[in-house]
Design a protein around this motif. Structure first.
Motif, PDB file in Angstrom:
ATOM      1  N   LYS A  41      29.441  31.647   3.856  1.00 49.30           N
ATOM      2  CA  LYS A  41      30.494  30.922   3.138  1.00 49.30           C
ATOM      3  C   LYS A  41      31.434  31.844   2.369  1.00 49.30           C
ATOM      4  O   LYS A  41      32.663  31.642   2.383  1.00 49.30           O
ATOM      5  CB  LYS A  41      29.870  29.893   2.197  1.00 49.30           C
ATOM      6  N   PRO A  42      30.931  32.900   1.658  1.00 50.62           N
ATOM      7  CA  PRO A  42      31.857  33.804   0.956  1.00 50.62           C
ATOM      8  C   PRO A  42      32.868  34.475   1.896  1.00 50.62           C
ATOM      9  O   PRO A  42      33.987  34.774   1.483  1.00 50.62           O
ATOM     10  CB  PRO A  42      30.923  34.847   0.316  1.00 50.62           C
ATOM     11  N   LEU A  43      32.471  34.722   3.141  1.00 54.00           N
ATOM     12  CA  LEU A  43      33.398  35.309   4.108  1.00 54.00           C
ATOM     13  C   LEU A  43      34.581  34.378   4.342  1.00 54.00           C
ATOM     14  O   LEU A  43      35.739  34.823   4.353  1.00 54.00           O
ATOM     15  CB  LEU A  43      32.664  35.575   5.427  1.00 54.00           C
ATOM     16  N   GLY A  44      34.310  33.103   4.512  1.00 51.02           N
ATOM     17  CA  GLY A  44      35.391  32.143   4.691  1.00 51.02           C
ATOM     18  C   GLY A  44      36.282  32.034   3.471  1.00 51.02           C
ATOM     19  O   GLY A  44      37.513  31.946   3.596  1.00 51.02           O
ATOM     20  N   GLU A  45      35.687  32.070   2.299  1.00 47.88           N
ATOM     21  CA  GLU A  45      36.471  31.993   1.056  1.00 47.88           C
ATOM     22  C   GLU A  45      37.380  33.209   0.912  1.00 47.88           C
ATOM     23  O   GLU A  45      38.527  33.088   0.468  1.00 47.88           O
ATOM     24  CB  GLU A  45      35.529  31.890  -0.142  1.00 47.88           C
ATOM     25  N   ARG A  46      36.858  34.371   1.318  1.00 48.79           N
ATOM     26  CA  ARG A  46      37.670  35.589   1.220  1.00 48.79           C
ATOM     27  C   ARG A  46      38.857  35.537   2.179  1.00 48.79           C
ATOM     28  O   ARG A  46      39.989  35.885   1.809  1.00 48.79           O
ATOM     29  CB  ARG A  46      36.807  36.811   1.525  1.00 48.79           C
ATOM     30  N   VAL A  47      38.615  35.121   3.407  1.00 49.33           N
ATOM     31  CA  VAL A  47      39.710  35.018   4.378  1.00 49.33           C
ATOM     32  C   VAL A  47      40.726  33.979   3.923  1.00 49.33           C
ATOM     33  O   VAL A  47      41.942  34.173   4.044  1.00 49.33           O
ATOM     34  CB  VAL A  47      39.152  34.658   5.775  1.00 49.33           C
ATOM     35  N   GLN A  48      40.246  32.874   3.368  1.00 49.55           N
ATOM     36  CA  GLN A  48      41.142  31.837   2.884  1.00 49.55           C
ATOM     37  C   GLN A  48      41.995  32.348   1.718  1.00 49.55           C
ATOM     38  O   GLN A  48      43.183  32.012   1.604  1.00 49.55           O
ATOM     39  CB  GLN A  48      40.320  30.619   2.429  1.00 49.55           C
ATOM     40  N   ARG A  49      41.402  33.185   0.886  1.00 49.07           N
ATOM     41  CA  ARG A  49      42.100  33.682  -0.303  1.00 49.07           C
ATOM     42  C   ARG A  49      43.075  34.801   0.028  1.00 49.07           C
ATOM     43  O   ARG A  49      44.195  34.848  -0.486  1.00 49.07           O
ATOM     44  CB  ARG A  49      41.071  34.180  -1.325  1.00 49.07           C
ATOM     45  N   THR A  50      42.666  35.729   0.904  1.00 49.47           N
ATOM     46  CA  THR A  50      43.490  36.908   1.176  1.00 49.47           C
ATOM     47  C   THR A  50      44.314  36.792   2.456  1.00 49.47           C
ATOM     48  O   THR A  50      45.294  37.509   2.636  1.00 49.47           O
ATOM     49  CB  THR A  50      42.603  38.157   1.288  1.00 49.47           C
ATOM     50  N   GLY A  51      43.882  35.915   3.361  1.00 46.77           N
ATOM     51  CA  GLY A  51      44.560  35.811   4.654  1.00 46.77           C
ATOM     52  C   GLY A  51      44.249  36.954   5.596  1.00 46.77           C
ATOM     53  O   GLY A  51      44.883  37.084   6.645  1.00 46.77           O
ATOM     54  N   GLU A  52      43.260  37.786   5.265  1.00 45.54           N
ATOM     55  CA  GLU A  52      42.925  38.956   6.083  1.00 45.54           C
ATOM     56  C   GLU A  52      41.609  38.727   6.817  1.00 45.54           C
ATOM     57  O   GLU A  52      40.614  38.310   6.227  1.00 45.54           O
ATOM     58  CB  GLU A  52      42.803  40.207   5.205  1.00 45.54           C
ATOM     59  N   PRO A  98      32.001  29.506   8.419  1.00 49.27           N
ATOM     60  CA  PRO A  98      32.737  28.840   7.342  1.00 49.27           C
ATOM     61  C   PRO A  98      33.767  27.858   7.886  1.00 49.27           C
ATOM     62  O   PRO A  98      34.397  28.121   8.916  1.00 49.27           O
ATOM     63  CB  PRO A  98      33.417  30.005   6.607  1.00 49.27           C
ATOM     64  N   ASN A  99      33.935  26.754   7.183  1.00 46.20           N
ATOM     65  CA  ASN A  99      34.837  25.693   7.652  1.00 46.20           C
ATOM     66  C   ASN A  99      36.216  25.794   7.006  1.00 46.20           C
ATOM     67  O   ASN A  99      36.949  24.807   6.971  1.00 46.20           O
ATOM     68  CB  ASN A  99      34.219  24.324   7.347  1.00 46.20           C
ATOM     69  N   HIS A 100      36.567  26.976   6.499  1.00 44.82           N
ATOM     70  CA  HIS A 100      37.870  27.150   5.861  1.00 44.82           C
ATOM     71  C   HIS A 100      38.965  27.246   6.931  1.00 44.82           C
ATOM     72  O   HIS A 100      38.800  27.976   7.924  1.00 44.82           O
ATOM     73  CB  HIS A 100      37.874  28.411   5.000  1.00 44.82           C
TER      74      HIS A 100
END
Length: 450
Positions: free
Chosen positions: A236-247, A286-288
């Motif tokens: 889940k933290p991986l999805g949150e990071r991609v959602q936050r940074t777009g990277e 992750p479902n982000h």
């Protein structure tokens, strides 16, 4: 040095055999895919037919030397590995793109998906078993018990081609509609049950007892639980990071692919095929929205245009339609075809209508669930290799797979014409409705007002 040079020469020779084979596969898949679109069939059906035509059914019969030159024995193991990876990755992408929330009616959709799975499997299983009982004396192999033959035929007819169904839904942008989610869930339950069912039949045929099958089922349940209850929270933290940074970089891609390959390996190892490991790995991601978009954008095109056609061709190389030899088998073949069609179409359609779904959606889903594709080919190839069925029954079931899959889209379009499908997509927010172009007199008024 001489040994190293010899190994290098062998590797180069293998590369020079594999690459032309892949070029031929891609060319045939593209051509047959375009022809399928021209006759209003999904592209994936054309790719499936291309795989069969490249095998002994057509190319091997018309030009056997050419078929052996393009697909020599040493190339087939390479194609098998690539096809397995391709199918596993595609089902992973289906899982990644799956809307875990189920929209606003998630619980209702889950209940209907469960009903769809039962109604898609039980009637086909019973009808197939009945046909197996009627045709046992004429079609079964010596040494195969009647119960074993009945169960195998019923199990084969109960399959829905989960990967092919996913391709059809993706091509029509239906995967995240209520209809698409329900159909995918129901088909995934059906296929998972069918592989566990095959494990039971294989154990019966090998006199291994039921313990081996129970172990497979138990490990399958444990695998799903670990992936969804342990791995998914860890990712889940991986999805949150991609959602936050777009990277979404290479480090993240290594991690994602590592999870997918490990999941596919485990499910293949326990005997339920790597396709389900790939799908469950996708559900565990992750479902982000940003994460899902990044993964799909990077992987989908390569998987669908390169690796999946290799899967279809490898299966086609193991398919021979020379087992139907005479009018005596027409009656049994028609019985098998009708049992497979009626069990899926009317079983699913009537059950969903009884659960409150409209006639249009119920019959549309019933038509889609008839798409058996190459999953049934994998199922029956295992039965053929283990001696549960002979070439005659194998060939009948291949034709059943092709015919019922070809009927899936016409049945869907009959129940859900384009304008009805478009209204559904707009209503569920998948498609944005565009304002109609102003007529000529309206454009003049707009221009003068400006």
């Amino acid at each position: 040095m001489q040994i190293a040079a010899a190994v290098t020469d062998k590797n180069l020779e293998l590369v020079l055999k594999v690459l032309p084979a892949i070029v031929v596969i891609m060319a045939a898949s593209w051509a047959c895919g375009r022809l399928a679109l021209m006759v209003k069939q999904p592209r994936v059906l054309g790719e499936m037919v291309a795989g069969v035509l490249l095998g002994p059914t057509l190319l091997g019969a018309v030009w056997p030397d050419g078929q052996k030159f393009i697909f020599p024995p040493e190339v087939k193991p390479i194609l098998y590995v690539l096809s397995t990876i391709g199918l596993t990755l595609f089902m992973f992408l289906v899982g990644v793109g799956f809307d875990h929330s189920g929209g606003t009616n998630g619980k209702q959709e889950a209940r209907r998906a469960g009903l769809l799975a039962v109604s898609g499997m039980v009637p086909s299983l019973l009808l197939g078993g009945a046909v197996g009982w009627l045709t046992y004396d004429s079609l079964s192999k010596p040494g195969v018990g009647s119960i074993e033959f009945m169960l195998f035929l019923g199990g084969a007819l109960s399959i829905t081609a989960f990967p092919m169904l996913a391709r059809i839904l993706y091509e029509r942008k239906l995967q995240n509609t209520s209809l698409g989610r329900m159909t995918l869930l129901g088909a995934s339950f059906d296929d998972a049950a069918a592989w566990c069912f095959l494990a039971v039949i294989s154990a019966m045929h090998a006199d291994a007892g039921g313990a081996k099958a129970l172990v497979t089922i138990g490990l399958s349940v444990a695998f799903v639980a670990v992936m969804l209850l342990v791995v998914r929270p860890l990712l889940k933290p991986l999805g949150e990071r991609v959602q936050r940074t777009g990277e979404f970089g290479l480090d993240q891609m290594y991690l994602v692919l590592g999870v997918v390959i490990a999941a596919g390996f485990f499910t293949d190892y326990i005997g339920i095929y790597s396709v389900f490991g790939g799908f469950v790995a996708g559900l565990a991601m992750p479902n982000h929205p940003a994460f899902r978009e990044a993964v799909l954008k990077r992987m989908m095109d390569v998987v669908t245009t390169l690796l999946l056609p290799i899967f279809f061709t490898f299966s086609g190389l193991n398919t021979q339609l020379n087992g139907l030899g005479g009018w005596a088998v027409i009656g049994p073949f028609l019985l098998i075809l009708v049992a497979g069609f009626v069990g899926k179409y009317f079983g699913c359609g009537l059950a969903l209508r009884g659960a409150g779904l409209s006639w249009r959606k119920s019959l549309a889903i019933g038509g889609l669930m008839n798409a058996r594709g190459l999953m049934i080919l994998i199922f029956i190839n295992i039965g053929l290799a283990q001696g549960i069925i002979g070439q005659e029954v194998f060939s009948m079931l291949v034709l059943v797979a092709v015919i019922t899959t070809a009927l899936a889209m016409p049945l869907y379009r009959w129940a859900m014409p384009d304008h009805v499908e478009r209204e559904m997509l707009i209503e569920e927010g998948v498609l944005v409705e565009q304002a109609p172009e102003p007529r000529g007199d309206q454009r003049e008024l707009v221009g003068s007002a400006g």
